[in-house]
Write a protein that holds these residues in place. Structure first.
Motif, PDB file in Angstrom:
ATOM      1  N   TRP A  40      66.676  77.862  17.276  1.00  0.00           N
ATOM      2  CA  TRP A  40      68.130  77.999  17.411  1.00  0.00           C
ATOM      3  C   TRP A  40      68.678  78.604  16.132  1.00  0.00           C
ATOM      4  O   TRP A  40      68.354  78.135  15.036  1.00  0.00           O
ATOM      5  CB  TRP A  40      68.767  76.638  17.689  1.00  0.00           C
ATOM      6  CG  TRP A  40      68.468  76.164  19.078  1.00  0.00           C
ATOM      7  CD1 TRP A  40      67.463  75.332  19.444  1.00  0.00           C
ATOM      8  CD2 TRP A  40      69.152  76.525  20.274  1.00  0.00           C
ATOM      9  NE1 TRP A  40      67.487  75.148  20.802  1.00  0.00           N
ATOM     10  CE2 TRP A  40      68.519  75.861  21.346  1.00  0.00           C
ATOM     11  CE3 TRP A  40      70.263  77.342  20.567  1.00  0.00           C
ATOM     12  CZ2 TRP A  40      68.934  75.989  22.670  1.00  0.00           C
ATOM     13  CZ3 TRP A  40      70.677  77.461  21.883  1.00  0.00           C
ATOM     14  CH2 TRP A  40      70.027  76.802  22.922  1.00  0.00           C
ATOM     15  N   ILE A  41      69.502  79.621  16.285  1.00  0.00           N
ATOM     16  CA  ILE A  41      70.031  80.354  15.135  1.00  0.00           C
ATOM     17  C   ILE A  41      71.363  79.748  14.716  1.00  0.00           C
ATOM     18  O   ILE A  41      72.204  79.455  15.550  1.00  0.00           O
ATOM     19  CB  ILE A  41      70.266  81.839  15.510  1.00  0.00           C
ATOM     20  CG1 ILE A  41      68.995  82.449  16.089  1.00  0.00           C
ATOM     21  CG2 ILE A  41      70.768  82.621  14.317  1.00  0.00           C
ATOM     22  CD1 ILE A  41      67.835  82.459  15.158  1.00  0.00           C
ATOM     23  N   GLU A  42      71.535  79.580  13.415  1.00  0.00           N
ATOM     24  CA  GLU A  42      72.845  79.177  12.897  1.00  0.00           C
ATOM     25  C   GLU A  42      73.364  80.287  11.995  1.00  0.00           C
ATOM     26  O   GLU A  42      72.574  81.038  11.417  1.00  0.00           O
ATOM     27  CB  GLU A  42      72.742  77.872  12.097  1.00  0.00           C
ATOM     28  CG  GLU A  42      72.605  76.653  12.982  1.00  0.00           C
ATOM     29  CD  GLU A  42      72.747  75.344  12.205  1.00  0.00           C
ATOM     30  OE1 GLU A  42      73.464  75.355  11.179  1.00  0.00           O
ATOM     31  OE2 GLU A  42      72.137  74.356  12.608  1.00  0.00           O
ATOM     32  N   PRO A  43      74.686  80.384  11.862  1.00  0.00           N
ATOM     33  CA  PRO A  43      75.227  81.384  10.938  1.00  0.00           C
ATOM     34  C   PRO A  43      74.666  81.183   9.528  1.00  0.00           C
ATOM     35  O   PRO A  43      74.360  80.059   9.130  1.00  0.00           O
ATOM     36  CB  PRO A  43      76.731  81.108  10.966  1.00  0.00           C
ATOM     37  CG  PRO A  43      76.976  80.447  12.281  1.00  0.00           C
ATOM     38  CD  PRO A  43      75.736  79.635  12.552  1.00  0.00           C
ATOM     39  N   ASP A  61      73.505  80.017  25.003  1.00  0.00           N
ATOM     40  CA  ASP A  61      74.121  78.908  25.715  1.00  0.00           C
ATOM     41  C   ASP A  61      75.635  78.999  25.519  1.00  0.00           C
ATOM     42  O   ASP A  61      76.114  79.503  24.487  1.00  0.00           O
ATOM     43  CB  ASP A  61      73.574  77.590  25.138  1.00  0.00           C
ATOM     44  CG  ASP A  61      73.834  76.394  26.042  1.00  0.00           C
ATOM     45  OD1 ASP A  61      74.289  76.597  27.189  1.00  0.00           O
ATOM     46  OD2 ASP A  61      73.552  75.262  25.602  1.00  0.00           O
ATOM     47  N   GLN A  79      60.427  78.679  19.791  1.00  0.00           N
ATOM     48  CA  GLN A  79      61.852  78.947  19.959  1.00  0.00           C
ATOM     49  C   GLN A  79      62.629  78.391  18.765  1.00  0.00           C
ATOM     50  O   GLN A  79      62.341  77.288  18.303  1.00  0.00           O
ATOM     51  CB  GLN A  79      62.359  78.286  21.241  1.00  0.00           C
ATOM     52  CG  GLN A  79      61.655  78.820  22.490  1.00  0.00           C
ATOM     53  CD  GLN A  79      62.149  78.141  23.753  1.00  0.00           C
ATOM     54  OE1 GLN A  79      62.600  77.004  23.724  1.00  0.00           O
ATOM     55  NE2 GLN A  79      62.055  78.843  24.864  1.00  0.00           N
ATOM     56  N   PHE A 134      79.282  79.636  21.129  1.00  0.00           N
ATOM     57  CA  PHE A 134      77.992  80.132  21.622  1.00  0.00           C
ATOM     58  C   PHE A 134      76.892  79.459  20.809  1.00  0.00           C
ATOM     59  O   PHE A 134      77.083  79.137  19.637  1.00  0.00           O
ATOM     60  CB  PHE A 134      77.868  81.648  21.426  1.00  0.00           C
ATOM     61  CG  PHE A 134      78.767  82.464  22.310  1.00  0.00           C
ATOM     62  CD1 PHE A 134      78.392  82.776  23.610  1.00  0.00           C
ATOM     63  CD2 PHE A 134      79.972  82.935  21.834  1.00  0.00           C
ATOM     64  CE1 PHE A 134      79.218  83.532  24.423  1.00  0.00           C
ATOM     65  CE2 PHE A 134      80.810  83.697  22.638  1.00  0.00           C
ATOM     66  CZ  PHE A 134      80.436  84.001  23.940  1.00  0.00           C
ATOM     67  N   TRP A 135      75.739  79.319  21.456  1.00  0.00           N
ATOM     68  CA  TRP A 135      74.550  78.806  20.765  1.00  0.00           C
ATOM     69  C   TRP A 135      73.410  79.745  21.118  1.00  0.00           C
ATOM     70  O   TRP A 135      73.083  79.951  22.297  1.00  0.00           O
ATOM     71  CB  TRP A 135      74.245  77.375  21.206  1.00  0.00           C
ATOM     72  CG  TRP A 135      75.347  76.438  20.851  1.00  0.00           C
ATOM     73  CD1 TRP A 135      75.480  75.751  19.681  1.00  0.00           C
ATOM     74  CD2 TRP A 135      76.487  76.080  21.649  1.00  0.00           C
ATOM     75  NE1 TRP A 135      76.620  74.997  19.705  1.00  0.00           N
ATOM     76  CE2 TRP A 135      77.255  75.188  20.894  1.00  0.00           C
ATOM     77  CE3 TRP A 135      76.938  76.457  22.922  1.00  0.00           C
ATOM     78  CZ2 TRP A 135      78.451  74.641  21.370  1.00  0.00           C
ATOM     79  CZ3 TRP A 135      78.121  75.920  23.400  1.00  0.00           C
ATOM     80  CH2 TRP A 135      78.861  75.024  22.637  1.00  0.00           C
ATOM     81  N   LYS A 136      72.786  80.301  20.074  1.00  0.00           N
ATOM     82  CA  LYS A 136      71.826  81.408  20.266  1.00  0.00           C
ATOM     83  C   LYS A 136      70.416  80.940  19.921  1.00  0.00           C
ATOM     84  O   LYS A 136      70.173  80.434  18.828  1.00  0.00           O
ATOM     85  CB  LYS A 136      72.268  82.551  19.335  1.00  0.00           C
ATOM     86  CG  LYS A 136      71.570  83.850  19.548  1.00  0.00           C
ATOM     87  CD  LYS A 136      72.364  85.021  18.977  1.00  0.00           C
ATOM     88  CE  LYS A 136      72.881  84.830  17.573  1.00  0.00           C
ATOM     89  NZ  LYS A 136      73.685  85.970  17.096  1.00  0.00           N
ATOM     90  N   ARG A 137      69.498  81.143  20.866  1.00  0.00           N
ATOM     91  CA  ARG A 137      68.099  80.736  20.652  1.00  0.00           C
ATOM     92  C   ARG A 137      67.190  81.950  20.753  1.00  0.00           C
ATOM     93  O   ARG A 137      67.231  82.677  21.740  1.00  0.00           O
ATOM     94  CB  ARG A 137      67.701  79.701  21.709  1.00  0.00           C
ATOM     95  CG  ARG A 137      66.300  79.110  21.499  1.00  0.00           C
ATOM     96  CD  ARG A 137      65.962  78.117  22.592  1.00  0.00           C
ATOM     97  NE  ARG A 137      65.877  78.790  23.880  1.00  0.00           N
ATOM     98  CZ  ARG A 137      65.962  78.169  25.064  1.00  0.00           C
ATOM     99  NH1 ARG A 137      66.138  76.880  25.116  1.00  0.00           N
ATOM    100  NH2 ARG A 137      65.871  78.855  26.174  1.00  0.00           N
TER     101      ARG A 137
END
Lengths: 83, 152
Positions: B137-140, B54, B135, B125-128
């Motif tokens: 959502w990935i966080e650092p 996203d 699903q 950015f937001w990465k899923r």
């Protein structure tokens, strides 16, 4: 006061990309708005509660202490993850 | 020269992009680059079937530009390049390419390292990840945040 809220990442999964929201009269800042949303939507508490949340008004990043007076649209950025 | 930053929802061809970057880096003595590939296995060990990135229609591009320009000035490098995918990405596909050219190698290597650490934890950015279990959502990671803090 009705505000247009725009969500990204995990918050967009919970709320959709855009949501019209009637802000409680007691809310004066974005932080107050976040607290109201958290009370009303407990499922979003985790994402909304992150200390790494940021916000944008008119395509400018703002702090949670930013006042709501005069605003029409606020964008919610949960913790980012690029690369 | 202002940095070149591209946000793309089309597949990324790192070899071609790097060849074009090399051509425009005439007179430099070093080119460093990094290519990130979409993982095929999640942190929890499940096979990743797809990835979604996203982004914000305006501020994501600006965040990339800010990172590239900061790196260019901080390390006094020549041309700088960031290409980042958005939208749907297949596991195994390139997701990001970062490159820097400079007179000597150290500045180019440091600029690439700096840009990647900031893209991971500061770019918008937001990465899923999609796996058979759903699903996520990935966080650092804490390591990612520690890597970012090195530059402060």
């Amino acid at each position: 006061m009705m505000l247009e809220l725009v969500f990204y990442g995990p918050l967009a999964d919970l709320f959709g990309r855009e949501k019209n929201y009637e802000v409680p009269d007691s809310a004066a800042t974005i932080a107050d708005l976040v607290a109201a949303l958290t009370r009303q939507f407990p499922d979003a508490a985790g994402a909304l509660g992150s200390e790494r949340m940021s916000f944008a008004v008119d395509d400018q990043i703002v702090q949670a202490s930013h006042g709501l007076n005069g605003l029409k649209r606020i964008e919610f950025f949960p913790p980012v993850s690029g690369g | 020269m202002s940095p070149s930053c591209i946000l793309s929802n089309e597949p990324l061809d790192p070899a071609k992009a790097l060849a074009d970057f090399t051509n425009m880096s005439e007179g430099q003595g070093a080119i460093a680059s990094f290519t990130g590939i979409a993982r095929q296995t999640s942190r929890s060990g499940h096979a990743v079937s797809g990835l979604f990135l996203d982004h914000h229609s305006q501020l994501t591009q600006e965040s990339m530009q800010h990172i590239a320009e900061t790196a260019r000035q901080r390390f006094s490098v020549g041309p700088v390049l960031i290409i980042h995918r958005c939208g749907a990405v297949q596991p195994g596909d390139p997701i990001v390419l970062v490159a820097a050219a400079s007179v000597h190698r150290r500045a180019a290597l440091d600029a690439v390292d700096f840009m990647m650490d900031h893209l991971k934890a500061e770019a918008l950015f937001w990465k899923r990840e999609e796996t058979e279990t759903g699903q996520v959502w990935i966080e650092p990671t804490e390591d990612d945040y520690a890597a970012l803090a090195r530059w402060q």
